[in-house]
Design an enzyme around this catalytic site. Sequence first.
Site, PDB file in Angstrom:
ATOM      1  N   SER A   1     -37.454 -31.850 -48.697  1.00 58.26           N
ATOM      2  CA  SER A   1     -36.948 -30.578 -48.176  1.00 58.26           C
ATOM      3  C   SER A   1     -35.484 -30.725 -47.808  1.00 58.26           C
ATOM      4  CB  SER A   1     -37.747 -30.160 -46.939  1.00 58.26           C
ATOM      5  OG  SER A   1     -37.023 -29.164 -46.235  1.00 58.26           O
TER       6      SER A   1
ATOM      7  N   HIS B   1     -37.765 -28.696 -52.181  1.00 54.62           N
ATOM      8  CA  HIS B   1     -38.263 -27.620 -51.310  1.00 54.62           C
ATOM      9  C   HIS B   1     -37.065 -27.036 -50.557  1.00 54.62           C
ATOM     10  CE1 HIS B   1     -41.330 -25.632 -48.807  1.00 54.62           C
ATOM     11  NE2 HIS B   1     -40.545 -25.897 -47.764  1.00 54.62           N
TER      12      HIS B   1
ATOM     13  N   ASP C   1     -35.764 -24.361 -47.798  1.00 54.11           N
ATOM     14  CA  ASP C   1     -36.195 -23.573 -46.629  1.00 54.11           C
ATOM     15  C   ASP C   1     -35.185 -22.482 -46.302  1.00 54.11           C
ATOM     16  OD1 ASP C   1     -38.663 -24.801 -45.782  1.00 54.11           O
ATOM     17  OD2 ASP C   1     -37.458 -26.580 -45.335  1.00 54.11           O
TER      18      ASP C   1
ATOM     19  N   MET D   1     -34.218 -19.387 -43.988  1.00 56.69           N
ATOM     20  CA  MET D   1     -34.538 -18.830 -42.658  1.00 56.69           C
ATOM     21  C   MET D   1     -33.508 -17.775 -42.287  1.00 56.69           C
ATOM     22  SD  MET D   1     -35.409 -22.303 -40.600  1.00 56.69           S
ATOM     23  CE  MET D   1     -36.338 -23.659 -41.358  1.00 56.69           C
TER      24      MET D   1
ATOM     25  N   HIS E   1     -39.102 -21.543 -50.084  1.00 55.03           N
ATOM     26  CA  HIS E   1     -39.978 -21.150 -48.970  1.00 55.03           C
ATOM     27  C   HIS E   1     -39.222 -20.133 -48.123  1.00 55.03           C
ATOM     28  CE1 HIS E   1     -42.114 -22.700 -45.042  1.00 55.03           C
ATOM     29  NE2 HIS E   1     -42.446 -21.457 -45.328  1.00 55.03           N
TER      30      HIS E   1
ATOM     31  N   MET F   1     -38.766 -18.026 -45.103  1.00 56.48           N
ATOM     32  CA  MET F   1     -39.184 -17.769 -43.713  1.00 56.48           C
ATOM     33  C   MET F   1     -38.314 -16.628 -43.210  1.00 56.48           C
ATOM     34  SD  MET F   1     -39.609 -21.712 -42.637  1.00 56.48           S
ATOM     35  CE  MET F   1     -38.643 -22.192 -44.047  1.00 56.48           C
TER      36      MET F   1
ATOM     37  N   MET G   1     -48.795 -24.480 -43.194  1.00 57.90           N
ATOM     38  CA  MET G   1     -47.768 -25.006 -42.293  1.00 57.90           C
ATOM     39  C   MET G   1     -48.433 -25.941 -41.285  1.00 57.90           C
ATOM     40  SD  MET G   1     -44.854 -23.837 -43.254  1.00 57.90           S
ATOM     41  CE  MET G   1     -43.909 -24.555 -41.910  1.00 57.90           C
TER      42      MET G   1
ATOM     43  N   ASP H   1     -46.553 -28.503 -45.227  1.00 60.06           N
ATOM     44  CA  ASP H   1     -45.138 -28.529 -44.840  1.00 60.06           C
ATOM     45  C   ASP H   1     -45.010 -28.693 -43.328  1.00 60.06           C
ATOM     46  OD1 ASP H   1     -42.406 -28.154 -44.736  1.00 60.06           O
ATOM     47  OD2 ASP H   1     -42.469 -26.032 -45.289  1.00 60.06           O
TER      48      ASP H   1
HETATM   49  C1  DX5 Z   1     -39.978 -26.021 -41.302  1.00 56.54           C
HETATM   50  C2  DX5 Z   1     -39.707 -26.108 -42.763  1.00 56.54           C
HETATM   51  C3  DX5 Z   1     -39.981 -27.432 -43.357  1.00 56.54           C
HETATM   52  C4  DX5 Z   1     -39.120 -28.552 -42.845  1.00 56.54           C
HETATM   53  C5  DX5 Z   1     -39.990 -29.745 -42.682  1.00 56.54           C
HETATM   54  O1  DX5 Z   1     -39.913 -24.702 -40.897  1.00 56.54           O
HETATM   55  O2  DX5 Z   1     -40.486 -25.168 -43.469  1.00 56.54           O
HETATM   56  O3  DX5 Z   1     -39.924 -27.403 -44.775  1.00 56.54           O
HETATM   57  O4  DX5 Z   1     -38.070 -28.883 -43.704  1.00 56.54           O
HETATM   58  O5  DX5 Z   1     -39.275 -30.726 -42.045  1.00 56.54           O
HETATM   59  P1  DX5 Z   1     -39.941 -32.086 -41.563  1.00 56.54           P
HETATM   60  O6  DX5 Z   1     -40.506 -32.768 -42.763  1.00 56.54           O
HETATM   61  O7  DX5 Z   1     -38.813 -32.813 -40.923  1.00 56.54           O
HETATM   62  O8  DX5 Z   1     -41.033 -31.700 -40.570  1.00 56.54           O
HETATM   63 ZN    ZN Z   2     -40.602 -25.332 -45.740  1.00 54.36          ZN
END
Ligand code: DX5
Ligand code: ZN
Length: 230
Positions: A9, A34, A36, A38, A67, A69, A138, A176
């Site tokens: 990620s 991956h 993320d 946000m 992903h 969010m 999650m 994740d």
């Molecule tokens: C959290 C993200 C994850 C994050 C995971 O909201 O969706 O993808 O990158 O990070 P680690 O592996 O550090 O928990």
């Molecule tokens: Zn994620």
Amino acid sequence: MTDYKILPSILAADHGRFIEDVKTVDLPTVDTLHIDVMDGHFVPNITFGPAVVASLKKHTNFKLDVHLMIDNVDARIPDFAKAGADIITIHQEATRHLHRSLNLIRSHSVKCGVALNPATPLETIRWVLEEVDLVLIMSVNPGFGGQSFIANAVEKIRELAEIRSEKNYNFVIEVDGGVSKKTAPLVQAAGANFLVAGSAVFGASDRRQAIEDIHQAIETAARKRRSLPV
Ligand code: DX5
Ligand code: ZN
């Protein structure tokens, strides 16, 4: 052993030099990143938008697992599809019309996934399971990397894997949050196929070794399970 892979990620990578940083995970065992996204509304953090996805698409050969969010997914899906996402996953909690939003992703010829927060039951996605390419469980509350793994995600994955095999569905199970060499064997044994790892990979100085360590931990645990008397 269930097929699985590790998806680094980029949330935990250096945001000023994504391209150089992701090249450190360009390994034979890694084919997908991956990403993320946000928005500061659905989760209390802001990351990046379609321009970063487009840049990764242009400068690397990875498949891109996006992903989202974010709220208001329907307004944003087309931009991420055009930017080159190979998979777009939206949260069940972020759209009123989940079925419609998943169809919107598919209409752009992109694979579609649905994500569940830790407190959201599997039952809430029962009627889309037949049509999704991926279900993301999650194992932390979304928003930040480096959080502790929520242990009951393992049971949730196991239940989901049972439904998948009972009904003969084809979706991939992704997990994740807090995935490390300690937790990866548990989620993999429960049925997860895509293991997202942020800080466990990009937090290590030797990324190749960090990924290798997770694979080793999974394989050692699988060997132990096989040698147990039945
Ligand atoms: C959290 C993200 C994850 C994050 C995971 O909201 O969706 O993808 O990158 O990070 P680690 O592996 O550090 O928990
Ligand atoms: Zn994620």
